[in-house]
Design a protein around this motif. Structure first.
Motif, PDB file in Angstrom:
ATOM      1  N   TYR A  24       5.515 -32.330 -23.522  1.00 38.75           N
ATOM      2  CA  TYR A  24       5.547 -32.454 -25.471  1.00 38.75           C
ATOM      3  C   TYR A  24       7.217 -32.183 -25.460  1.00 38.75           C
ATOM      4  N   ASN A  25       8.087 -32.398 -25.660  1.00 44.08           N
ATOM      5  CA  ASN A  25       9.636 -31.602 -25.910  1.00 44.08           C
ATOM      6  C   ASN A  25       9.488 -31.602 -27.394  1.00 44.08           C
ATOM      7  N   CYS A  26       9.837 -32.547 -27.848  1.00 44.52           N
ATOM      8  CA  CYS A  26       9.884 -32.970 -29.276  1.00 44.52           C
ATOM      9  C   CYS A  26       9.227 -34.459 -29.834  1.00 44.52           C
ATOM     10  N   PRO A  27       9.305 -34.885 -30.795  1.00 45.40           N
ATOM     11  CA  PRO A  27       9.378 -36.225 -31.155  1.00 45.40           C
ATOM     12  C   PRO A  27      10.973 -36.538 -30.489  1.00 45.40           C
ATOM     13  N   GLY A  28      10.111 -38.004 -29.610  1.00 44.74           N
ATOM     14  CA  GLY A  28      10.508 -39.248 -28.957  1.00 44.74           C
ATOM     15  C   GLY A  28      11.304 -38.247 -28.299  1.00 44.74           C
TER      16      GLY A  28
ATOM     17  N   LYS B 261      -5.564 -15.625 -19.735  1.00 45.30           N
ATOM     18  CA  LYS B 261      -5.615 -15.483 -17.966  1.00 45.30           C
ATOM     19  C   LYS B 261      -5.899 -16.655 -17.726  1.00 45.30           C
ATOM     20  N   LYS B 262      -6.745 -17.120 -17.876  1.00 40.29           N
ATOM     21  CA  LYS B 262      -7.449 -18.606 -17.784  1.00 40.29           C
ATOM     22  C   LYS B 262      -5.887 -19.476 -18.071  1.00 40.29           C
ATOM     23  N   ASN B 263      -5.687 -20.123 -19.633  1.00 39.90           N
ATOM     24  CA  ASN B 263      -4.421 -21.051 -20.127  1.00 39.90           C
ATOM     25  C   ASN B 263      -3.307 -20.449 -19.353  1.00 39.90           C
ATOM     26  N   LEU B 264      -3.516 -19.786 -19.039  1.00 36.89           N
ATOM     27  CA  LEU B 264      -2.242 -19.900 -17.644  1.00 36.89           C
ATOM     28  C   LEU B 264      -2.078 -19.982 -16.323  1.00 36.89           C
ATOM     29  N   MET B 265      -3.455 -20.340 -15.697  1.00 34.16           N
ATOM     30  CA  MET B 265      -4.202 -20.828 -14.395  1.00 34.16           C
ATOM     31  C   MET B 265      -4.015 -22.064 -14.561  1.00 34.16           C
ATOM     32  N   LEU B 266      -4.051 -21.754 -16.109  1.00 34.75           N
ATOM     33  CA  LEU B 266      -4.376 -24.369 -16.320  1.00 34.75           C
ATOM     34  C   LEU B 266      -2.930 -24.950 -16.376  1.00 34.75           C
ATOM     35  N   GLN B 267      -1.699 -23.986 -16.740  1.00 40.88           N
ATOM     36  CA  GLN B 267      -0.854 -24.187 -16.931  1.00 40.88           C
ATOM     37  C   GLN B 267       0.024 -25.190 -16.002  1.00 40.88           C
ATOM     38  N   LEU B 268       0.740 -25.082 -14.637  1.00 36.80           N
ATOM     39  CA  LEU B 268       0.926 -25.351 -14.094  1.00 36.80           C
ATOM     40  C   LEU B 268       0.691 -26.658 -13.988  1.00 36.80           C
ATOM     41  N   THR B 269      -0.584 -27.794 -14.403  1.00 34.32           N
ATOM     42  CA  THR B 269      -1.385 -29.474 -13.932  1.00 34.32           C
ATOM     43  C   THR B 269      -1.200 -29.429 -14.993  1.00 34.32           C
ATOM     44  N   ALA B 270      -1.195 -28.935 -15.936  1.00 30.37           N
ATOM     45  CA  ALA B 270      -0.963 -30.047 -17.035  1.00 30.37           C
ATOM     46  C   ALA B 270       0.253 -29.499 -18.585  1.00 30.37           C
ATOM     47  N   PRO B 271       0.536 -30.630 -18.798  1.00 29.06           N
ATOM     48  CA  PRO B 271       1.786 -30.366 -19.996  1.00 29.06           C
ATOM     49  C   PRO B 271       1.457 -29.456 -21.072  1.00 29.06           C
ATOM     50  N   VAL B 272       3.333 -29.427 -20.985  1.00 30.17           N
ATOM     51  CA  VAL B 272       3.721 -28.056 -22.283  1.00 30.17           C
ATOM     52  C   VAL B 272       3.751 -29.193 -23.066  1.00 30.17           C
ATOM     53  N   LYS B 273       2.644 -28.967 -24.887  1.00 33.36           N
ATOM     54  CA  LYS B 273       2.262 -29.813 -25.452  1.00 33.36           C
ATOM     55  C   LYS B 273       3.154 -28.701 -26.863  1.00 33.36           C
TER      56      LYS B 273
ATOM     57  N   GLN C  50      -0.210 -20.747 -26.572  1.00 36.87           N
ATOM     58  CA  GLN C  50       0.150 -21.166 -25.071  1.00 36.87           C
ATOM     59  C   GLN C  50       0.406 -22.619 -24.854  1.00 36.87           C
ATOM     60  N   ASN C  51       0.687 -22.816 -24.423  1.00 42.03           N
ATOM     61  CA  ASN C  51       1.116 -24.138 -23.917  1.00 42.03           C
ATOM     62  C   ASN C  51      -0.356 -25.521 -23.755  1.00 42.03           C
ATOM     63  N   VAL C  52      -1.378 -24.376 -22.878  1.00 34.13           N
ATOM     64  CA  VAL C  52      -2.119 -25.273 -22.451  1.00 34.13           C
ATOM     65  C   VAL C  52      -3.056 -25.602 -24.079  1.00 34.13           C
ATOM     66  N   THR C  53      -3.213 -24.920 -24.964  1.00 36.34           N
ATOM     67  CA  THR C  53      -3.809 -24.934 -25.703  1.00 36.34           C
ATOM     68  C   THR C  53      -3.669 -24.795 -27.077  1.00 36.34           C
ATOM     69  N   THR C  54      -1.905 -24.450 -27.143  1.00 37.63           N
ATOM     70  CA  THR C  54      -1.278 -24.965 -28.252  1.00 37.63           C
ATOM     71  C   THR C  54      -1.373 -23.732 -29.746  1.00 37.63           C
ATOM     72  N   THR C  55      -2.433 -23.120 -29.278  1.00 39.26           N
ATOM     73  CA  THR C  55      -3.374 -22.558 -30.584  1.00 39.26           C
ATOM     74  C   THR C  55      -3.037 -20.643 -30.484  1.00 39.26           C
ATOM     75  N   ALA C  56      -3.206 -19.920 -31.569  1.00 42.45           N
ATOM     76  CA  ALA C  56      -3.035 -18.654 -30.768  1.00 42.45           C
ATOM     77  C   ALA C  56      -4.185 -17.689 -30.411  1.00 42.45           C
TER      78      ALA C  56
END
Length: 296
Positions: free
Chosen positions: A155-159, A238-250, A224-230
């Protein structure tokens, strides 16, 4: 509050990093260290290689990482953020910037990440495509209804959304999305379906490497890309970084959250101005600039 953001794959350019190498003793030392860690002279390719040379997976990701991280370290005391984030690969650069990872450990993980992704790409023909001019919900619905495997990757930017998956499924989704009113659907020149379930083999390989790497307490939050929160907890990072390859970049949602949490200026640290451009499409009210050695 100051936010530093770090670009991902695709920001590379011929000659990248040469000016830093020539101007900064710190940069020169770190580039030489990188050559030793990687086991080949990546500086030769970054400084003198062609655009085609820089597309080699084992080069591209480390090159972007090195440009970002070394620029940050060369800036010294000017390099102080209240929060950080990175787009895909850039998340590892951000983790060095906030002292979660060392320069050396970050580079080793980037190299392992690149190799793991390349192997996953070779297991199944796959692709990615940029979708321009449609709402998120329409793209999500089409992906869900398209036979085979296709999902939102960025999800890079609106549109502006990127989809990822099996070649036939991506092509079918592009056709449907064009009929649904997309201004453009552009198949991207990449080796595979990044940020989709097809990257599961790479995720497993990278997860093992992450488990064996020391993650320290960060000096400021990473979004982080997976959660979008601080996030400031090392185990959660670590956990979020592991999930990043198969999850969308928000990315859109990440920037919006950083602004909601008080970010008033964003500095893109690394090659190119891609993230700065996306930021302006997400929220034009915040200050955006690129870090340069002249900031010293």
């Amino acid at each position: 509050m100051k936010a530093f953001i770090f670009p991902g794959q695709g920001a590379q350019f011929t000659g990248m990093g040469l000016d830093m190498y020539e101007k900064s003793d710190i940069a020169q030392h770190l580039f030489e260290d990188a050559n030793s860690i990687l086991g080949f002279n990546i500086t030769d390719i970054m400084f003198e290689g062609s655009a085609e040379d820089l597309k080699d997976t084992k080069v591209t990701q480390p090159a972007v990482y090195l440009h970002s991280v070394i620029l940050g370290k060369a800036l010294g005391k000017k390099f102080q953020a209240d929060m950080v984030a990175g787009h895909s690969l850039g998340e590892l650069s951000a983790l060095v910037a906030n002292a979660t990872l060392t320069f050396e450990d970050g580079l080793k993980l980037v190299s392992q990440r690149a190799m793991a992704m390349q192997k996953a790409c070779e297991l199944q023909p796959s692709s990615m495509a940029a979708i321009i001019g449609l709402d998120n919900e329409i793209v999500e619905k089409v992906c869900a209804e398209t036979p085979g495997m296709v999902a939102i990757a960025n999800y890079n930017c609106p549109g502006q959304i990127v989809i990822s998956g099996q070649i036939e499924s991506v092509n079918k989704a592009c056709k449907t999305l064009k009929e649904a009113g997309a201004r453009a659907t552009l198949v991207l020149p990449v080796g595979g379906a990044f940020h989709s379930p097809l990257m599961e083999p790479a995720r497993e390989e990278l997860a093992a490497a992450i488990e064996n790497t020391v993650f320290s307490k960060p000096n400021c939050p990473i979004y982080q890309n997976v959660t979008t929160t601080a996030v400031i907890n090392a185990d959660e990072i670590k956990k979020n970084l592991m999930l990043q390859l198969t999850a969308p970049v928000k990315w859109t949602q990440t920037i919006q959250q950083m602004i909601a949490d008080g970010a008033t200026s964003f500095t893109e640290v690394g090659p190119g101005k891609v993230l700065r451009g996306l930021l302006r499409r997400i929220d034009r009210s915040v200050e955006a600039k690129n870090a340069t050695l002249s900031d010293e």
